[in-house]
Design an enzyme around this catalytic site. Structure first.
Site, PDB file in Angstrom:
ATOM      1  N   ASP C 184       0.942  -1.637  -0.432  1.00  0.00           N
ATOM      2  CA  ASP C 184       0.197   0.352   0.094  1.00  0.00           C
ATOM      3  C   ASP C 184       0.582   1.240   0.078  1.00  0.00           C
ATOM      4  O   ASP C 184       1.305   1.833   0.985  1.00  0.00           O
ATOM      5  CB  ASP C 184      -0.823   0.150   1.268  1.00  0.00           C
ATOM      6  CG  ASP C 184      -1.614   1.450   2.167  1.00  0.00           C
ATOM      7  OD1 ASP C 184      -1.653   2.046   0.664  1.00  0.00           O
ATOM      8  OD2 ASP C 184      -2.243   1.242   2.710  1.00  0.00           O
ATOM      9  N   GLU C 213       0.597  11.188   1.248  1.00  0.00           N
ATOM     10  CA  GLU C 213      -1.452  10.113   1.722  1.00  0.00           C
ATOM     11  C   GLU C 213      -1.977  10.047   2.200  1.00  0.00           C
ATOM     12  O   GLU C 213      -2.861  10.270   2.727  1.00  0.00           O
ATOM     13  CB  GLU C 213      -1.683   9.123   0.268  1.00  0.00           C
ATOM     14  CG  GLU C 213      -3.409   9.167  -0.242  1.00  0.00           C
ATOM     15  CD  GLU C 213      -3.921   7.914   0.684  1.00  0.00           C
ATOM     16  OE1 GLU C 213      -5.004   7.395   0.477  1.00  0.00           O
ATOM     17  OE2 GLU C 213      -2.478   7.118   1.623  1.00  0.00           O
ATOM     18  N   HIS C 327      -0.594  -1.643   6.668  1.00  0.00           N
ATOM     19  CA  HIS C 327      -0.566  -0.830   7.289  1.00  0.00           C
ATOM     20  C   HIS C 327       0.511  -1.603   9.020  1.00  0.00           C
ATOM     21  O   HIS C 327       0.456  -1.744   9.752  1.00  0.00           O
ATOM     22  CB  HIS C 327      -1.423  -0.221   8.028  1.00  0.00           C
ATOM     23  CG  HIS C 327      -1.312   1.373   6.966  1.00  0.00           C
ATOM     24  ND1 HIS C 327      -1.957   2.468   7.631  1.00  0.00           N
ATOM     25  CD2 HIS C 327      -1.900   1.262   5.719  1.00  0.00           C
ATOM     26  CE1 HIS C 327      -2.745   3.153   6.247  1.00  0.00           C
ATOM     27  NE2 HIS C 327      -2.141   2.641   5.928  1.00  0.00           N
TER      28      HIS C 327
END
Lengths: 332, 356, 361
Positions: C184, C213, C327
């Site tokens: 990601d 982001e 994450h």
């Protein structure tokens, strides 16, 4: 105005999917306007008038969208799980009915609560469309619905879903109708996606680049038994917003609106709303900044399927806006 | 410096809450008038001062942004001659009882924030619990009839605590956040009177930082600077405050912001300059957002390379914030020297770590 | 309905070359606000693919590949270069307190290895040994305050508060899966590079490799403003929560599922996707027999949330590669899902014409 209000509040238009409301508004305003257009986010932008002496470029904004739900999962038995679009409270949902954009209807029900749950969380609610199973369910993941409820006319008081903010849409349409002459270049914006964060008005304001912005929206009241403490009540006139949870009105605009109301002997109230905000917030921060204010229609039970407004407040809002926009403006 | 201190004390004696900055703007305007070539006010009230550079046109532009708005209160209702209120900006209700305030009604009314006894509050509130703001009042000493004449919903309530000079070079008062920075920008403009800087300097006293970052999002859109510096206050180490990376010794130098809101090459440039000037500084680490005008400025339009300079203050968001005048002077000097050294082609040399 | 065409999932290919690039990007360190390592790789990869390349004030890479036929459509594609991670904030002699950057579950941190600073110095996130904990302590999550990044005394001279750190995970392929940190959104970054390579002639392709982001869509905001496209796609990675529930019951929450193909967004925290673009993607998938799924509406967001509000408004939609354990130190995605994502985007761009904007939203 009541037939117009009824048409508007009973239309289906959750945030992002305001097409049906837009078509209704378009029909009403096209003959009254110099220009009508639809932008990339679906805002309906209606221009009227030319700037003359003391005239400004003014953006008025009332949002077309309403809160709703969106399907997240269809289970094997055909029950639909959902999440919310906009600020939906869990307390008013159970037993309510929803209408999906594709025309399907359903009822909201909940799992059995454990002793420690004070209220159903959204995760413990589902929509029953009467489907026999997943294959039979007329709804798929990503479909939106609104809370279905017809308008109730109580004489001076009107009750409906989506008074927030169709009542203001009606006020703007009626103002456009009443307005004979204006020294201003007026942009009536019927905005989209307000309930998810004033998104439509953000881009509409950028395109219009106004000298002055006025949002028209509903505000809460403090006039119900043991309710919130707030110095706004139904029937005491439209409210001139001083501040809300996301914006400080320009004090010059507040003075102009209040002084005009007093001079025209139109009843009004001053409003401080401690949570929530309106399109005025987005307009204020556009480009190099825009002086803004907000005219509010007092409304009980905001974001429930039975939002109540006072019809006189609504008519007074139209009168006040009409006076405000008919004359030159010198903010000070 | 005495002059700057008097100016600051004057600023600290004025209201000018977020969204209502007129009173303080008028005084800043007067101070900046002889220091800049052009003055204007943005459509939402930020003060823009342009001090032209000595380079050839079109000159590059640097923006110095210090917010001038202050926190305070606003009247939400009147009951039996007492005023209910809510906050403008972030106010800790626990510091309010007993504070002297000014109510800006049809005329200015002195008053005090008062706390009702526990038996008038829900569940006979015990004395070890803080009283929420919604239960506090402002008492003006006037009878209800007179209050109803003079005050209405939406009137402002500002702190009335006058500034106090403490020992050494310490000054205490309300709204040092962020008028200390307005003073620093003014000191910078004064120093620039004697410097042939190439760049145009846009000094901005911005509005609504405590509420919406309104000035930070809008003034740079109008000015379109090549570089920007947000000047704000940060936390000085003090009683009860954490002794970690988020606090700094009072009076021991400026802080240089470092994190996503800050262009790393600008940080390096300011650090080098501080070292060259033998000026004490600390790194103010901002791993996520800076909590300053820089959050807005950096993302205006196509984006603006931005730096954050701060002065440590104690007791932030109370009426007795404490600042060191020395830190204000250092901040002004650092900015002026940075501007003095800006070459015309500085933007061509502003590089990222991965660029050669 | 158009007859289904044969699956194009092998054309254009994600092959060894693209996987090797993903590996390099996954292993690079680019915590939000310090994206230079990934930017350097991106700049080198696209220098011959775009007509115009610039780095803006925030560090976004903005690359334009001009249309080669009329009528051209200005399409922005965004993929973010940054990843979640840490910043050292205090300490000396090799032992540092740290702050998290981006959304990180602190329970993921104890006992992990990390890379610190520009030189990728090895470090560990230490936690108190179980022997020194009480039963009560063990019931509660370990707090960030009690954790330290330890690089050892010697290397302590080379790191400073303010330095960034991230997980030290090395990329690998495990059977059908791609496993690594920061997939990601490095998956999106490689997808975007491939789309530059395969840009249809009628598309004015505006590629934004964005920064920040994970700390609030800040790069995409200014990129959207600067590029001013007619419509935009955000290419990202989204969590797949398709794990069994504790009691084995059917779970109504999964966000997306691995092997379900690219995830198309209808609604998230920041965006209500443009329905015209959703339909366009679904029809493209149908026409070419590409599997795809609707991401469950809900929280989270992509660069689209910032892009669509720029200027007078920009129609947007997001397409993500599903990945488990976003994450954390190791994200698991499927090669098939990635290939289908690229295929869907290639065909969606080929089929896209200005006509799509003629109907009202």
């Amino acid at each position: 105005m009541k037939p117009l209000i009824k048409k508007l509040v009973e239309a289906v238009g959750p945030s992002g999917y305001e097409g049906a409301v837009r078509e209704l508004v378009k029909k009403e305003v096209t003959r009254l306007a110099d220009e009508v257009r639809v932008d990339a986010l679906g805002n309906l932008i209606v221009r009227k008038g030319k700037q003359s002496a003391g005239g400004l470029r003014i953006m008025l904004s009332a949002h077309m969208d309403e809160i709703g739900i969106i399907a997240t999962h269809i289970d094997e038995d055909g029950f639909v799980r959902f999440t919310t679009i906009g600020g939906v409270g869990p307390r008013t949902l159970i037993g309510g009915r929803v209408q999906f954009l594709n025309g399907a209807f359903g009822v909201i029900a909940g799992e059995r609560l454990t002793a420690t749950d004070p209220v159903h969380s959204f995760e413990k609610m589902f929509i029953d469309l009467g489907a026999a199973g997943k294959a039979d369910c007329p709804v798929k993941v990503g479909d939106l619905a609104i809370f279905d409820r017809p308008m109730m006319d109580l004489g001076n008081r009107l009750v409906a879903k989506s008074m927030d903010d169709r009542i203001s849409v009606a006020v703007l349409i009626e103002t456009l109708r009443k307005l004979k002459n204006t020294p201003h270049e007026l942009y009536f914006v019927f905005s989209t996606q307000e309930e998810v964060g004033t998104r439509g008005s953000t881009t509409a304001a950028y395109a219009i680049d106004p000298d002055l912005g006025i949002a028209v929206d509903v505000t809460a009241t403090g006039d119900t038994p043991k309710g919130m403490r707030m110095a706004v009540k139904l029937g005491a006139g439209p409210a001139v917003k001083v501040r809300d949870g996301g914006m400080l009105s320009d004090p010059r605009v507040v003075r102009w609106m209040a002084d005009t109301a007093e001079a025209a002997k139109i009843p009004y109230q001053l409003e401080i709303l401690e949570a929530g905000f309106t399109d005025a917030r987005a307009i204020q921060l556009t480009r190099a900044g825009v002086p803004v204010g907000c005219l509010s229609i007092p409304c009980r039970y905001v974001h429930s399927p039975s939002e109540m407004v006072d019809y006189n407040d609504v008519r007074h809002a139209v009168s006040l806006l009409t006076v405000l926009l008919s004359n030159p403006i010198h903010l000070q | 410096m005495a002059e700057i201190k008097d100016f600051l004390k004057n600023l600290l004696s004025l209201p000018g809450l977020s969204g209502y900055e007129d009173p303080v703007r008028a005084v800043i305007r007067e101070a900046w008038q002889p220091l800049v070539d052009e003055l204007s006010v943005s459509r939402i009230g930020s003060l823009h001062g342009l001090k032209k550079g000595f380079g050839d046109e079109p000159r590059p532009r640097i923006l110095l942004s210090a917010h001038m708005d202050a926190i305070g209160m606003i009247v939400t209702g009147i009951e039996a001659g007492l005023l209910r209120f809510t906050e403008i900006g972030g106010v800790d209700a626990r510091i309010l009882p007993g504070q002297p305030v000014t109510v800006h009604g049809r005329r200015e009314l002195p008053g005090y924030v008062v706390q009702p006894p526990g038996w008038l509050l829900p569940e006979d509130q015990p004395t070890n619990k803080a009283v929420e703001m919604k239960y506090l009042f402002v008492d003006t000493g006037l009878r209800a009839a007179e209050v109803n004449e003079l005050v209405r919903v939406g009137d402002l309530v500002s702190f009335a605590q006058p500034p106090i000079e403490l020992t050494g070079d310490l000054l205490a008062g309300h709204s040092l956040d962020n008028r200390a920075s307005v003073a620093a920008v003014t000191a910078c403009l004064q120093e620039l009177q004697h410097i042939r800087h190439i760049w145009d300097v846009w000094a901005v006293a911005s509005v609504q930082e405590e509420e919406t970052l309104g000035g930070a999002y809008t003034s740079p859109f109008a000015i379109r600077p090549d570089l920007a510096v947000a000047i704000d206050v940060t936390f000085a180490r003090g009683p009860g405050s954490p002794a970690n990376y988020s606090t700094f010794p009072l009076g021991k130098g400026v802080t240089l912001g470092w994190g996503p809101n800050i262009h790393p090459a600008l940080y390096e440039a300011f650090k080098k300059l501080a070292e060259k000037l033998d000026m004490p500084y600390h790194d103010d680490l901002m791993p996520r957002m800076s909590g300053t005008d820089a959050m807005g400025i950096q993302v205006v339009a196509e984006g603006i390379p931005t730096m954050v300079l701060s002065m440590p203050i104690r007791y932030m968001h109370t009426p007795v914030e404490v600042v060191s005048m020395k830190d204000i002077a250092r901040t002004g000097h650092l900015m002026a020297q940075f501007i003095a050294e800006l070459p015309v082609d500085y933007m061509q040399s502003l590089r990222w770590d991965d660029e050669s | 309905m158009t007859p289904k065409k044969t699956s194009p999932s092998t054309s254009p290919l994600i092959g060894a070359e693209q996987i090797a690039l993903l590996e390099r990007l996954s292993n690079a360190v680019a915590v939000s606000g310090a994206e230079h390592e990934v930017r350097k790789i991106v700049m080198a990869e696209i220098k011959d693919l775009a007509d115009d390349i610039k780095v803006d004030a925030l560090g976004n890479v903005l690359a334009t590949k001009h249309a080669r036929q009329e009528p051209a459509l200005r399409v922005m594609l965004a993929a973010h270069m940054d990843e979640v991670g840490f910043m050292l904030v205090d300490g000396e002699d090799g032992l540092y307190e740290f702050a998290t950057v981006g959304g990180i579950d602190v329970r993921q941190l104890p006992g992990k290895t990390v890379l610190v600073g520009k030189d990728h110095l090895p470090g560990v996130i230490g936690a108190k040994p179980i022997h020194h904990t009480t039963a009560d302590e063990r019931r509660n999550a370990i707090s960030l305050d009690s954790l330290r990044i330890d690089v050892g005394n010697e290397n302590g001279k080379k790191v400073h508060p303010g330095d960034r750190a991230t997980f030290a995970t090395r990329f690998q392929q495990l059977g059908p899966s791609l496993v690594g940190k920061a997939l990601d959104d490095r998956l999106g970054v490689v997808t975007l590079i491939e789309l530059l390579r395969h840009a249809p002639a009628h598309i004015e392709l505006l590629a934004a490799f964005t920064v920040q982001e994970e700390v609030g869509l800040r790069g995409a905001r200014v990129a959207g403003y600067a590029l001013d496209p007619q419509l935009a796609f955000a290419l990202d990675s989204t969590p797949a929560g398709d794990l069994p529930s504790w009691d084995g019951a059917e779970s109504p929450r999964y966000n997306t599922r691995l092997d379900g193909g690219p995830a198309i967004y209808v609604a998230d925290q920041g965006t209500l996707s443009d329905p015209r673009l959703i339909q366009h993607l679904l029809q493209t998938a149908e026409t070419f027999g590409i599997p795809c799924q609707i991401r469950q509406p809900g929280g989270g967001g992509t660069d689209a949330g910032a892009i669509h509000k720029q200027r007078a408004g920009i129609p947007v939609v997001s397409v993500s590669v599903p990945g488990r354990y976003a994450h954390t130190a190791a994200l698991v995605a499927r090669l098939d899902d990635w290939q289908h994502t690229l295929a869907l985007m290639v065909h969606a761009l080929e089929r896209l014409t200005p006509a799509i904007l003629e109907q009202e939203r």
